[in-house]
Every structure is written in structure tokens, then in C-alpha cells.
Design an enzyme around this catalytic site. Structure first.
Site, mmCIF file in Angstrom:
data_model
loop_
_atom_site.group_PDB
_atom_site.id
_atom_site.type_symbol
_atom_site.label_atom_id
_atom_site.label_comp_id
_atom_site.label_asym_id
_atom_site.label_seq_id
_atom_site.Cartn_x
_atom_site.Cartn_y
_atom_site.Cartn_z
ATOM 1 C CG ASP A 159 -53.775 -19.829 6.407
ATOM 2 O OD1 ASP A 159 -55.013 -19.734 6.511
ATOM 3 O OD2 ASP A 159 -53.136 -20.821 6.817
ATOM 4 C CG HIS A 177 -63.635 -7.230 -16.710
ATOM 5 N ND1 HIS A 177 -63.129 -6.384 -17.663
ATOM 6 C CD2 HIS A 177 -64.949 -7.423 -17.028
ATOM 7 C CE1 HIS A 177 -64.086 -6.076 -18.520
ATOM 8 N NE2 HIS A 177 -65.205 -6.695 -18.152
ATOM 9 C CD GLN A 227 -62.287 -22.384 6.516
ATOM 10 O OE1 GLN A 227 -61.755 -21.276 6.531
ATOM 11 N NE2 GLN A 227 -63.444 -22.621 7.117
ATOM 12 C CD GLU A 284 -58.443 -16.731 5.529
ATOM 13 O OE1 GLU A 284 -59.570 -17.163 5.254
ATOM 14 O OE2 GLU A 284 -57.698 -17.239 6.401
ATOM 15 C CG ASP A 336 -63.420 -16.571 7.677
ATOM 16 O OD1 ASP A 336 -62.523 -17.360 7.331
ATOM 17 O OD2 ASP A 336 -64.351 -16.884 8.441
#
Length: 286
Positions: free
Chosen positions: A254, A124, A273, A257, A263
Site C-alpha cells: 500500500d 539491474h 489485496q 502504491e 496498482d
């Protein structure tokens, strides 16, 4: 943090047409219904839309979670959901794994049996135990669009421990937002290393990640994320020898990403952020 926002994002809420581009559905939202998904309050990480001509980044919005689906991998890119005490009840685990027939007509639907004999769990993204308020809510987590091929020890130990811990953070005074995804190709399950299963129709990810944002109960949640907000980010190998201690896989938003091109937390102010996405969580793990 990236220096752009995706279309469709307005004041931290994403407006979609539920069921758009889909065939007959067993989703609790019948037909085309205008919906604002609470599960995308902190952003739409890949700018996913309900455009069937974008098969590697197709938006599916359920009442219980939202996700970006990758047709060619047969798995979600990411799944995002909001978790409060109201989501945690007494409904039992349904175990009704099944194909998601809300996918556009003609797309291959991963089946409940597609992982059989592969050495990987039907893992899951949005956990069953996060949706126990009603039978329908729990059942929705067993759609195969919410699953990835996950090494059994990774699923049953490392991730189970993190999921259990996350639920302890939810109370009458605290709520969380969770985003989970996977990337890369090739993992090691109980039958050894594999890159794909289901005759090549489902990709086995190499890495599995999660971001948990912890907030006090309130409104306008994206604007309430501050530089002191606790954000847990982890990234684990999809391997059967993974440690059961999820805390040992903590990383930064970060870094996730960079690895995925997503993003994350895009609805949060850029200044916040820049601080929280570069920080590794040091909080408790149980």
C-alpha cells in the site's frame, strides 16, 4: 490496492503485440507476435501499452521480463518477472550492456556508456543471476531499458543481498513473482548527489522499491494468492550510505502504491489485496 483494473488485463494475463511500434529488434521474439506474458500474471501495475504516443508508460515485453518504460526519464517505471527453478542454470554473466533498439523509432536509446563516470552503477531491475538458464536469457537482462542509476553500495550490498535471498525461495516446490521499480528524483552515488546523468537524459531516482510474492508451484497463480501468502515489500533510498540489511527497509505494498501511483497485484482478488497489501513482512531475511 486501487478500486480499478487496467485495460488489457484478462484472467491475470496481459495480451500484447510484441514488437508493435518498434524498429528492428534483437529481441528473441521476432516481428509482431501475439504473446501472453507470464510476467504480468499478477497485473500490469500502470496499465502500460505498446502505444508510442504514451512515452512515459510504454510497455516492453521480453521473454525474460516485462516493463513500463519512461522515455523522458530514460529508465523503467517498473519491471516485472516470474522466477522458477527452470530460470536458474549455468549460463555465465554476459556483461553485454547495450541500448535497447526495440524502442520506437526516434526515441533516445540509453547507451552502455551513459552511466560512465557518474558515480552510479548500471543497476539491474531484473537481475542477471535470475536469468541463467541460457546465454540469451542472461544477455537480455543487460539491455539498458532494464537499468537504473543506482548508488553502488545500494546495488552491490542491499539489493544484492535481497536478490540472493529471493533466489533461495525458488525450488522445485516454490516459485516467486517479482516487481521492482523506482521513483522520485535525486540520489547520492560515489561522486555525491545528482539528479540526472547522461547530459540530463537519464533521471537518477530518489527511491528504489521491490515486491516479492512467494507461491507454491501451481497454476492460475493470481487466484492462488491468499491472505496467508508471503509478500515482501521494501523501499530504500538511492543512497551510498544505505544499510546492507534489506530487512530494515521493509514496508507495505500500500505504501509503495501511494508513493508511485501504481496498482500492484491488480489481478489478485480485491479482498485478498486489502489484507496482504497492508501488511509488513516479518519473515526471515537470509
Amino acid at each position: 490496492m486501487k478500486a480499478f483494473l487496467y485495460s488489457g488485463l484478462f484472467l491475470g494475463l496481459t495480451v500484447v503485440i510484441a514488437g508493435c511500434g518498434s524498429n528492428t529488434t534483437d529481441d528473441p521474439i521476432p516481428g509482431p507476435v501475439l504473446a501472453v506474458s507470464q510476467h504480468l500474471t499478477l497485473g500490469n501495475p500502470s496499465g502500460a501499452t505498446t502505444d508510442a504516443s504514451q512515452p512515459t508508460n510504454y510497455l516492453l515485453v521480453k521473454p525474460q521480463y516485462a516493463l513500463s518504460y519512461h522515455r523522458d526519464r530514460g529508465t523503467p517505471n517498473w519491471v516485472s518477472w516470474h522466477l522458477t527453478s527452470a530460470d536458474l542454470g549455468s549460463a555465465s554473466r554476459q556483461d553485454d550492456f547495450r541500448a535497447d533498439n526495440t524502442l520506437p523509432t526516434g526515441w533516445y536509446q540509453v547507451q552502455s556508456t551513459s552511466y560512465t563516470g557518474s558515480g552510479f552503477d548500471r543497476g539491474h531491475n531484473c537481475p542477471s543471476a535470475d536469468r541463467t538458464a541460457t546465454v540469451a536469457d542472461n544477455s537480455a537482462t543487460f539491455l539498458m531499458t532494464n537499468m537504473i542509476p543506482q548508488a553502488p553500495h545500494n546495488n552491490q550490498r542491499t539489493w544484492a543481498n535481497l536478490e540472493n535471498y529471493t533466489r533461495t525461495l525458488v525450488s522445485t516446490t516454490q516459485e516467486v513473482y517479482v516487481i521492482m521499480g523506482s521513483y522520485g528524483k535525486g540520489g547520492t552515488g560515489s561522486n555525491g548527489a545528482q539528479s540526472t546523468i547522461d547530459q540530463g537524459r537519464v533521471t537518477v531516482p530518489a527511491r528504489i522499491w521491490k515486491v516479492v510474492v512467494v507461491l507454491p508451484i501451481g497454476d492460475n497463480d493470481a487466484s492462488r494468492v491468499t491472505t496467508s501468502t508471503r509478500i515482501i515489500a521494501i523501499d530504500t533510498p538511492n543512497d551510498n550510505t544505505v544499510s546492507s540489511n534489506w530487512g530494515s527497509y521493509r514496508t507495505t505494498v500500500d505504501a509503495i502504491e501511494v508513493a508511485t501511483g501504481l496498482d500492484l497485484l491488480s489481478a489478485v482478488s480485491a479482498s485478498v489485496q486489502s489484507t496482504v497489501e497492508s501488511r509488513v513482512d516479518t519473515g526471515p531475511t537470509q
